[in-house]
Enzyme design. Structure first.
Site, PDB file in Angstrom:
ATOM      1  N   CYS A   1      -2.922 -14.325  -3.774  1.00  0.00           N
ATOM      2  CA  CYS A   1      -2.634 -14.841  -2.423  1.00  0.00           C
ATOM      3  C   CYS A   1      -2.893 -16.347  -2.365  1.00  0.00           C
ATOM      4  CB  CYS A   1      -3.431 -14.078  -1.357  1.00  0.00           C
ATOM      5  SG  CYS A   1      -5.202 -14.162  -1.607  1.00  0.00           S
TER       6      CYS A   1
ATOM      7  N   PHE B   1     -11.414  -5.346  -5.860  1.00  0.00           N
ATOM      8  CA  PHE B   1     -11.390  -6.308  -4.742  1.00  0.00           C
ATOM      9  C   PHE B   1     -10.868  -5.544  -3.506  1.00  0.00           C
ATOM     10  CE2 PHE B   1     -10.474  -8.590  -8.705  1.00  0.00           C
ATOM     11  CZ  PHE B   1     -11.412  -9.612  -8.702  1.00  0.00           C
TER      12      PHE B   1
ATOM     13  N   ASP C   1      -6.453  -7.179  -6.336  1.00  0.00           N
ATOM     14  CA  ASP C   1      -6.093  -7.990  -5.160  1.00  0.00           C
ATOM     15  C   ASP C   1      -7.237  -8.958  -4.839  1.00  0.00           C
ATOM     16  OD1 ASP C   1      -4.824  -8.973  -2.907  1.00  0.00           O
ATOM     17  OD2 ASP C   1      -5.452  -7.315  -1.612  1.00  0.00           O
TER      18      ASP C   1
ATOM     19  N   ARG D   1       0.847  -1.207   0.000  1.00  0.00           N
ATOM     20  CA  ARG D   1       0.000   0.000   0.000  1.00  0.00           C
ATOM     21  C   ARG D   1       0.877   1.250   0.000  1.00  0.00           C
ATOM     22  NH1 ARG D   1      -3.248  -2.797   4.590  1.00  0.00           N
ATOM     23  NH2 ARG D   1      -4.730  -4.002   3.366  1.00  0.00           N
TER      24      ARG D   1
ATOM     25  N   ASP E   1     -15.917  -3.688  -4.620  1.00  0.00           N
ATOM     26  CA  ASP E   1     -15.928  -5.004  -3.965  1.00  0.00           C
ATOM     27  C   ASP E   1     -17.337  -5.563  -4.106  1.00  0.00           C
ATOM     28  OD1 ASP E   1     -13.840  -6.416  -1.744  1.00  0.00           O
ATOM     29  OD2 ASP E   1     -15.928  -7.112  -1.640  1.00  0.00           O
TER      30      ASP E   1
HETATM   31  C1  LIG Z   1      -7.888 -10.414  -0.563  1.00  0.00           C
HETATM   32  S1  LIG Z   1      -9.306  -9.476  -0.235  1.00  0.00           S
HETATM   33  C2  LIG Z   1      -8.819  -7.868  -0.703  1.00  0.00           C
HETATM   34  C3  LIG Z   1      -8.061  -7.131   0.367  1.00  0.00           C
HETATM   35  C4  LIG Z   1      -7.905  -5.667   0.106  1.00  0.00           C
HETATM   36  N1  LIG Z   1      -7.241  -5.376  -1.137  1.00  0.00           N
HETATM   37  C5  LIG Z   1      -7.165  -4.987   1.255  1.00  0.00           C
HETATM   38  O1  LIG Z   1      -6.082  -4.450   1.023  1.00  0.00           O
HETATM   39  O2  LIG Z   1      -7.680  -5.002   2.364  1.00  0.00           O
HETATM   40  C6  LIG Z   1     -10.369  -9.950  -1.543  1.00  0.00           C
HETATM   41  C7  LIG Z   1     -11.688  -9.171  -1.625  1.00  0.00           C
HETATM   42  O3  LIG Z   1     -12.330  -9.557  -2.842  1.00  0.00           O
HETATM   43  C8  LIG Z   1     -13.731  -9.515  -2.638  1.00  0.00           C
HETATM   44  N2  LIG Z   1     -14.318 -10.317  -3.734  1.00  0.00           N
HETATM   45  C9  LIG Z   1     -14.358 -11.661  -3.881  1.00  0.00           C
HETATM   46  N3  LIG Z   1     -14.876 -11.996  -5.075  1.00  0.00           N
HETATM   47  C10 LIG Z   1     -15.162 -10.823  -5.708  1.00  0.00           C
HETATM   48  C11 LIG Z   1     -15.702 -10.499  -6.987  1.00  0.00           C
HETATM   49  N4  LIG Z   1     -16.025 -11.447  -7.860  1.00  0.00           N
HETATM   50  N5  LIG Z   1     -15.852  -9.196  -7.300  1.00  0.00           N
HETATM   51  C12 LIG Z   1     -15.524  -8.229  -6.416  1.00  0.00           C
HETATM   52  N6  LIG Z   1     -15.001  -8.477  -5.197  1.00  0.00           N
HETATM   53  C13 LIG Z   1     -14.822  -9.755  -4.851  1.00  0.00           C
HETATM   54  C14 LIG Z   1     -13.933 -10.025  -1.243  1.00  0.00           C
HETATM   55  O4  LIG Z   1     -15.169  -9.554  -0.728  1.00  0.00           O
HETATM   56  C15 LIG Z   1     -12.698  -9.432  -0.525  1.00  0.00           C
HETATM   57  O5  LIG Z   1     -13.060  -8.215   0.080  1.00  0.00           O
END
Ligand SMILES: C[S@@+](CC[C@H](N)C(=O)[O-])C[C@H]1O[C@@H](n2cnc3c(N)ncnc32)[C@H](O)[C@@H]1O
Length: 386
Positions: A330, A221, A290, A205, A243
């Site tokens: 990840c 995401f 992400d 970040r 998201d």
């Molecule tokens: C690894 S986390 C992201 C962490 C974030 N970048 C951070 O720095 O805190 C993945 C995120 O993707 C979201 N997600 C999962 N599938 C998704 C989709 N098809 N479209 C949008 N968001 C999605 C989840 O709700 C989750 O918040």
């Protein structure tokens, strides 16, 4: 005198991983074992000839059956042993993190800290624990005592990864404010994802912040908007956070507001696959991808690779010339090599000139054990797209 009462014996040849100090033992390696070994029991691991190799916790009879705690069979898995591990983990964070600017950090990173199956994130005076080793349940009171005495913790939350059950072991402080590089965040411990906040991306970040000035940023995401807040702090012209989870978007808006950056921020609840498909070319010149782990098992790698390629291809096609794409995986089952191949394939199909300008990984408070490559799970690349 050794505390261990139960023994397991490995098939010939299966001792190699243990001799190489890997802390996981799978069911296929076990030749025979004592009767009535229950999940959580301490076990002494032998090779097929009876040589003692390691001490660990039995986890159940399928898949990953034992998490190894030590390869020194003369040690006892007692209070001193665990306090030593906790102290070493604390010393690493103390040495490598500036606690004035950051009081949200990972105190225990499982295998990286010699404590397979234990994760503990600290958010100011609150600890959020995730446990996936039944043997460590017996150690929880020692750990809680350590947190109170040596980390000044006032609230402790536990999630049992196997059952999904969670509870507050001490105090209660759900929406916990904390600082990351002087920026304010709130961790939603009861209802958020994982421990409440993705601490592993802190250093990445910071890179986004450094390159965000005057850019139009898409944080896809975004979860609770970690990257969005940093981009705004770095002087981005606009930030769009996307998201699929409504709750994530409201946490994101809350975090953006808490830092006084509401102007220029747009928050969208949407599926990022569809969203990326409908953005116009040149809408953005800094994009963050992400996603969650697409490959939860080795069988899912092929499908996951297609998912990673799709989102990267869409972002590469759309990003403005001279734009920067921060892209992550990840998934433990997608290694650096494969991730780079996926990026290569996306770049080729997008027909863009793409340069790797920075390789990214998890923060220093998520140390990787050299004996357990799987503890390196976060792969990322910063790409300059011409
Ligand atoms: C690894 S986390 C992201 C962490 C974030 N970048 C951070 O720095 O805190 C993945 C995120 O993707 C979201 N997600 C999962 N599938 C998704 C989709 N098809 N479209 C949008 N968001 C999605 C989840 O709700 C989750 O918040």
């Amino acid at each position: 005198m050794k505390q261990v009462i139960k023994s397991i014996y490995l098939k010939p040849g299966k001792e190699r991983a243990i001799i190489n100090r890997h802390p996981w033992l799978f069911s296929g390696a076990v030749l025979k074992k004592d009767a009535n070994i229950n999940a959580g029991d301490e076990v002494l691991i032998h090779d097929h000839q009876g040589h003692e190799l390691a001490l660990g916790h039995w986890c159940g009879n399928d898949g990953l059956v034992c998490r190894i705690m030590t390869f020194d069979v003369n040690l006892g898995l007692n209070e001193d042993f665990f306090n030593d591990r906790f102290n070493k983990a604390r010393a690493l964070r103390h040495a490598l993190l500036s606690q004035q600017k950051t009081n949200g950090y990972r105190l225990i990173h499982g295998e990286g800290d010699g404590l397979s199956g234990l994760v503990c994130d600290i958010f100011a005076e609150t600890a959020s624990i995730q446990l996936s080793n039944p043997g460590l349940k017996k150690v929880l009171s020692i750990f809680c005592d350590f947190l109170v005495r040596h980390v000044n913790i006032k609230n402790i939350h536990l999630t049992d990864a196997a059952s999904g059950e969670s509870s507050w072991l001490l105090g209660h402080n759900n929406n916990t404010p904390f600082l990351e590089n002087s920026l304010s965040f709130v961790a939603d411990i009861d209802n958020g994802q994982k421990t409440g906040h993705f601490l592993d991306q802190r250093d990445n970040r910071q890179s986004v912040k450094e390159w965000a000035q005057h850019r139009d940023v898409l944080d896809s995401f975004c979860y609770s908007g970690g990257f969005s807040v940093y981009a705004l702090a770095g002087g981005a012209r606009t930030v769009t956070s996307v998201d699929i989870a409504e709750k994530a978007i409201s946490s994101c808006q809350q975090n953006v507001r808490a830092n006084g950056f509401d102007a220029g921020h747009h928050a969208v609840v949407a599926d990022c696959f569809s969203y990326l498909r409908q953005i116009k070319k040149d809408d953005f010149d800094l994009i963050i991808l992400d996603p969650p782990a697409f490959a939860k098992s080795s069988q899912a790698v092929e499908r996951a690779a297609r998912g990673y390629k799709d989102i990267n291809l869409l972002a590469m096609k759309a990003i403005r010339s001279g734009g920067v794409l921060f892209t992550f995986s990840c998934s433990q089952h997608i290694d650096d090599d494969l991730f780079q191949k996926i990026i290569f394939a996306a770049a080729k199909d997008a027909g863009r000139e793409v340069k790797i300008v920075k390789k990214l990984t998890q923060g220093v408070d998520h140390p990787v054990s050299v004996y357990c490559p799987q503890s390196h799970y976060l792969k990322g690349l910063a790409l300059y797209v011409e």
